[in-house]
Structures are given as structure tokens and as C-alpha cells.
Design a protein around this motif. Structure first.
Motif, PDB file in Angstrom:
ATOM      1  N   GLY A 137       1.259  -1.251   0.098  1.00 36.73           N
ATOM      2  CA  GLY A 137       0.255   0.218  -0.130  1.00 36.73           C
ATOM      3  C   GLY A 137       0.989   1.314  -0.147  1.00 36.73           C
ATOM      4  O   GLY A 137       0.533   2.258  -0.737  1.00 36.73           O
ATOM      5  N   GLN A 138       1.853   0.711   0.518  1.00 38.02           N
ATOM      6  CA  GLN A 138       2.726   2.105   0.012  1.00 38.02           C
ATOM      7  C   GLN A 138       3.102   2.471  -0.805  1.00 38.02           C
ATOM      8  O   GLN A 138       3.900   3.538  -1.517  1.00 38.02           O
ATOM      9  CB  GLN A 138       4.105   2.526   1.460  1.00 38.02           C
ATOM     10  N   THR A 139       3.268   1.819  -2.591  1.00 35.45           N
ATOM     11  CA  THR A 139       3.878   1.148  -3.452  1.00 35.45           C
ATOM     12  C   THR A 139       3.629   3.658  -3.943  1.00 35.45           C
ATOM     13  O   THR A 139       4.828   3.459  -4.587  1.00 35.45           O
ATOM     14  CB  THR A 139       3.867   0.739  -4.161  1.00 35.45           C
ATOM     15  N   CYS A 140       2.146   3.370  -4.451  1.00 36.31           N
ATOM     16  CA  CYS A 140       2.485   4.669  -5.160  1.00 36.31           C
ATOM     17  C   CYS A 140       3.223   5.507  -4.975  1.00 36.31           C
ATOM     18  O   CYS A 140       3.780   6.588  -5.500  1.00 36.31           O
ATOM     19  CB  CYS A 140       0.421   4.472  -4.528  1.00 36.31           C
ATOM     20  N   TYR A 141       3.048   6.437  -3.365  1.00 35.02           N
ATOM     21  CA  TYR A 141       3.678   7.060  -2.627  1.00 35.02           C
ATOM     22  C   TYR A 141       5.288   6.873  -2.650  1.00 35.02           C
ATOM     23  O   TYR A 141       5.249   7.851  -2.735  1.00 35.02           O
ATOM     24  CB  TYR A 141       2.784   7.715  -1.213  1.00 35.02           C
ATOM     25  N   THR A 142       5.574   5.776  -2.438  1.00 37.19           N
ATOM     26  CA  THR A 142       7.421   5.512  -2.581  1.00 37.19           C
ATOM     27  C   THR A 142       7.972   5.596  -3.618  1.00 37.19           C
ATOM     28  O   THR A 142       8.779   6.816  -3.907  1.00 37.19           O
ATOM     29  CB  THR A 142       7.338   3.940  -1.530  1.00 37.19           C
ATOM     30  N   VAL A 143       7.445   5.082  -4.643  1.00 43.76           N
ATOM     31  CA  VAL A 143       7.601   5.473  -5.598  1.00 43.76           C
ATOM     32  C   VAL A 143       7.498   6.927  -6.291  1.00 43.76           C
ATOM     33  O   VAL A 143       8.452   7.265  -7.439  1.00 43.76           O
ATOM     34  CB  VAL A 143       7.631   4.636  -6.247  1.00 43.76           C
ATOM     35  N   GLY A 144       6.466   7.580  -5.884  1.00 47.56           N
ATOM     36  CA  GLY A 144       5.640   8.542  -6.428  1.00 47.56           C
ATOM     37  C   GLY A 144       7.088   9.931  -6.161  1.00 47.56           C
ATOM     38  O   GLY A 144       7.827  10.479  -6.589  1.00 47.56           O
ATOM     39  N   PHE A 145       7.600  10.109  -4.998  1.00 42.73           N
ATOM     40  CA  PHE A 145       9.062  10.616  -3.886  1.00 42.73           C
ATOM     41  C   PHE A 145      10.064  10.444  -4.748  1.00 42.73           C
ATOM     42  O   PHE A 145      10.831  11.413  -4.885  1.00 42.73           O
ATOM     43  CB  PHE A 145       8.798  10.823  -2.982  1.00 42.73           C
TER      44      PHE A 145
END
Length: 391
Positions: free
Chosen positions: A54-62
Motif C-alpha cells: 500500500g506504500q508503493t504508490c507514494y514511495t515510488v512517486g517521491f
């Protein structure tokens, strides 16, 4: 300016490191599951895995993924992880608080919404991938016209509702378990599972934070990536706590409970009072006499079944005698005698030879935390305060 993935900064680095630590504990828990076949290890590993996912979207976005790979198809594999987390949290607590827990075929029904959503998402991907120009865009026709404007908002609302229900059921399951152990054990410190309580509180906090944040973004003002970052940081910190406590806290002792028992075996039997004769005043008096004469409460491992055998009563009869005759559950009933024994030893000046904790152990307590809590509950003062007032 040319952007290259990965880009490490004060936003991306903490999320990445916390997620990697969560994945490490996922691997450790799965490895331990295959060694010991403790199903709760496997369920907790899945909880950590989906939380990290669930962290993937924001982690790779940053980390500049979306800026570097502008035709990425990652959005097709991202989904509301509460569809998986809600039933997993419930099943994890159930696996911990239920002796001889087994994952049954009907338990798959908990994951039916997730399975249906994944089938739907795979379907729109295969449709979109067959359309011309798909390789040049990030999201295809159905992703833009159906999934994002209609399905995702519905899934968000459904996910919040599902998580709310499962958290409510899980908290109820946990506190019913706490009531049960008080009805069967005289010392419950090792069985109270405070770690599970903290685990549930953390996920409830994340759920409320996410719901409030989503409501603000939907109805008041749009929140940018930086403003949403804090929720992801709290999720990352939760991952670390759950990984460490879940891996290093021993819950296998609960698997040995078989409430028919001796201290090595404990399960919680159903009590059917209709099969036993009514409790009379004489039975209550006999129980009180036995407690004063034989002092069974001095045994720190005393439980309902053991005491029932000693007083020649069924578990149901003994439980009813304690509840109706003394207005207490089994735990409070036994600890009442232990506190009285402690007071007598203080009056006999035993504290001149032993510490207060040493006296407590002599009276049947088996932990400092339990002793302090019980003493405060029954006397409305701490042991040290009681000692000061006694002299």
C-alpha cells in the motif's frame, strides 16, 4: 531538469527504508511459518506485505518514478489494500486467540471482494492493452473512463466500510477473549496479549487518519503529495512496530491452551449451566471454607478446572457459585484471597524479611504488573501506599 529514478530525498528515503524493513520481517515470518507451521505467522506476514504494498504508490512517486517513466502501467496493479488488510487483521487476531485455529475453506469468503476486484482490474488491463496507442500512455481507455471516475471512488467507500466493520468485529473478538481468560485463569498477565491491543489501536488510528484525510481531500480542499506524506510515514512506523513485536512476541503458548486442562494445556470450553444442579447456599459456604482452609490460591497456576476438581464441582457449578455467591469472576475471586493473604503477611511484618514483590509471589501472584494492578483495583491504593497506612 532531467529526473532519474530513483531519487532519494527526505520524503522518499524514510518511506523506502521503512518498507524494506517491513519486507524483511515478512520474509522472516514466512520462513518461521514453514519451520513451525504456525498459521498466525503467515497471516501476519501477509499483513506486513500488503501494508508495504500500500506504500508503493507514494514511495515510488517521491522517488520520481512517475516523472521518469511517464508511460508506466503501475496504476493497474495498485489497489485499495484495505480489501486485503481488513479480513487479514481479523483472521490474525482470531488465530492468536483461538486454540487449534485452522484456516478453513469458508474463510476464503472473507477475500471475495478482493478477488473480484483483482479479476475486474485484470480484465480492464487486458482490454486497454489491446487498444491502439496503449504503449504511449500511462492509463488506457477503461482506466480513465471507468476505473478512476467511478470504480475507485466506490472501492474507497466500500474499503472504509469494510475496514470499519472488521475492526469492530476484531476488537470485540479480542475483548471477549480477555473476558474469557478472566473467567478461567487466576493469573492472566502472560495471556492478556497487550501487543495485540496495541496492534489493533495502530491500525484503527491509520484507518481514521486515512478516512479523515480522504474526506478533506474530497469535500474541502485538494491535498498534495507533501500533505499526504505524513500518513505514509505513520504507516511506515507502524510496519516497523508490527514487524518487531509480531516477530519477537511469543504467542505459541496460546496454541497449547486446551481449556480442559492442567497448566500445559488450556482450551476454553463452553459452559452449559442447564446440565448441572442449581447452586445452593451450602455450596457457596463449602467453597468459602475450602478457600480459607486449603488456600489453593497460593498456586500461581490455579485455574477454574483445577479448582473445580479440588472442590468436587463441575466447571459450570463452580463458575456459577463464584458469580452468584461472590459477585465476581474467577480471576477477581482468586485474587481477592491473594490480596487478603498479602495484607495478613504485612500485618505479621513479613515485609521486614521480604520485599513487597516477594510477599506477593508468596501469596500466589506471578508478576509485578498483575500484582500492582489487582491490588490497586481491590484496595484503591498501591501496595506501597497500603504499607504506609498500615504503620
Amino acid at each position: 531538469m532531467f529526473l532519474a529514478f530513483p531519487e532519494f530525498d527526505i520524503y522518499s528515503t524514510p518511506l523506502l527504508l521503512l518498507s524494506l524493513q517491513g519486507l524483511l520481517f515478512t520474509v522472516l515470518l514466512i520462513s518461521r511459518y514453514f519451520n513451525g507451521r504456525n498459521v498466525s505467522d503467515f497471516i501476519l506476514a501477509l499483513i506486513l506485505l500488503f501494508t508495504c504494498f500500500g506504500q508503493t504508490c507514494y514511495t515510488v512517486g517521491f522517488m520520481a518514478w512517475y516523472d521518469t517513466f511517464r508511460t508506466t502501467k503501475i496504476n493497474y496493479v495498485l489497489f485499495n489494500v484495505s480489501l486485503a488488510l481488513a479480513p487479514l487483521i481479523y483472521l490474525y487476531v482470531k488465530s492468536i486467540t483461538t486454540s487449534h485455529f485452522r484456516f478453513r475453506k469458508r474463510d476464503w469468503l472473507h477475500f471475495l471482494p478482493l478477488i473480484l476486484f483483482l479479476v475486474y482490474r485484470a480484465s480492464i488491463y487486458f482490454y486497454d492493452s489491446g487498444q491502439s496507442g496503449f504503449d504511449e500512455v500511462q492509463n488506457g481507455v477503461l482506466k480513465l473512463s471507468l476505473d478512476e471516475p467511478y470504480i475507485l471512488p466506490l472501492i474507497t467507500v466500500f474499503g472504509f466500510g469494510q475496514m470499519l466493520l472488521y475492526l469492530a468485529f476484531t476488537f470485540q473478538l479480542f475483548y471477549n477473549y480477555r473476558k474469557k481468560i478472566n473467567a478461567f485463569f487466576s493469573n492472566t498477565y502472560k495471556l492478556e496479549l497487550n501487543w495485540i491491543r496495541n496492534f489493533l489501536v495502530l491500525y484503527a488510528f491509520l484507518f481514521l487518519y486515512d478516512m479523515i484525510q480522504t474526506a478533506i481531500a474530497s469535500y474541502f480542499t485538494e491535498l498534495n503529495y507533501m500533505q499526504r506524506w505524513w500518513l505514509n510515514l505513520f504507516v511506515g512506523l507502524t510496519i516497523i512496530y508490527v514487524g518487531i513485536k509480531g516477530y519477537f512476541t511469543d504467542t505459541t503458548k496460546l496454541k497449547k491452551l486446551n481449556f480442559s486442562f492442567t497448566p500445559n494445556q488450556i482450551t476454553i470450553p463452553d459452559v452449559d449451566l442447564s446440565r448441572d444442579r442449581p447452586i445452593d447456599k451450602k455450596s457457596v459456604e463449602n467453597l468459602e471454607r475450602f478457600m480459607e482452609m486449603e488456600k489453593p490460591y497460593l498456586n500461581p497456576e490455579l485455574n477454574l478446572v483445577d479448582l473445580a476438581k479440588q472442590v468436587n464441582m463441575s466447571r459450570a457449578q463452580l463458575s456459577e457459585a463464584i458469580n452468584t455467591g461472590f459477585g465476581r469472576n474467577f480471576n477477581d475471586f482468586i485474587n481477592m484471597y491473594r490480596v487478603q493473604a498479602f495484607k495478613k503477611m504485612i500485618a505479621a511484618e513479613k515485609h521486614q524479611q521480604l520485599s513487597l514483590l516477594g510477599i506477593a509471589f508468596e501469596c500466589g501472584f506471578n508478576s509485578k504488573a498483575t500484582f500492582n494492578r489487582v491490588f490497586k483495583k481491590l484496595t484503591h491504593s498501591s501496595p506501597s501506599e497500603f504499607l504506609k497506612t498500615a504503620y
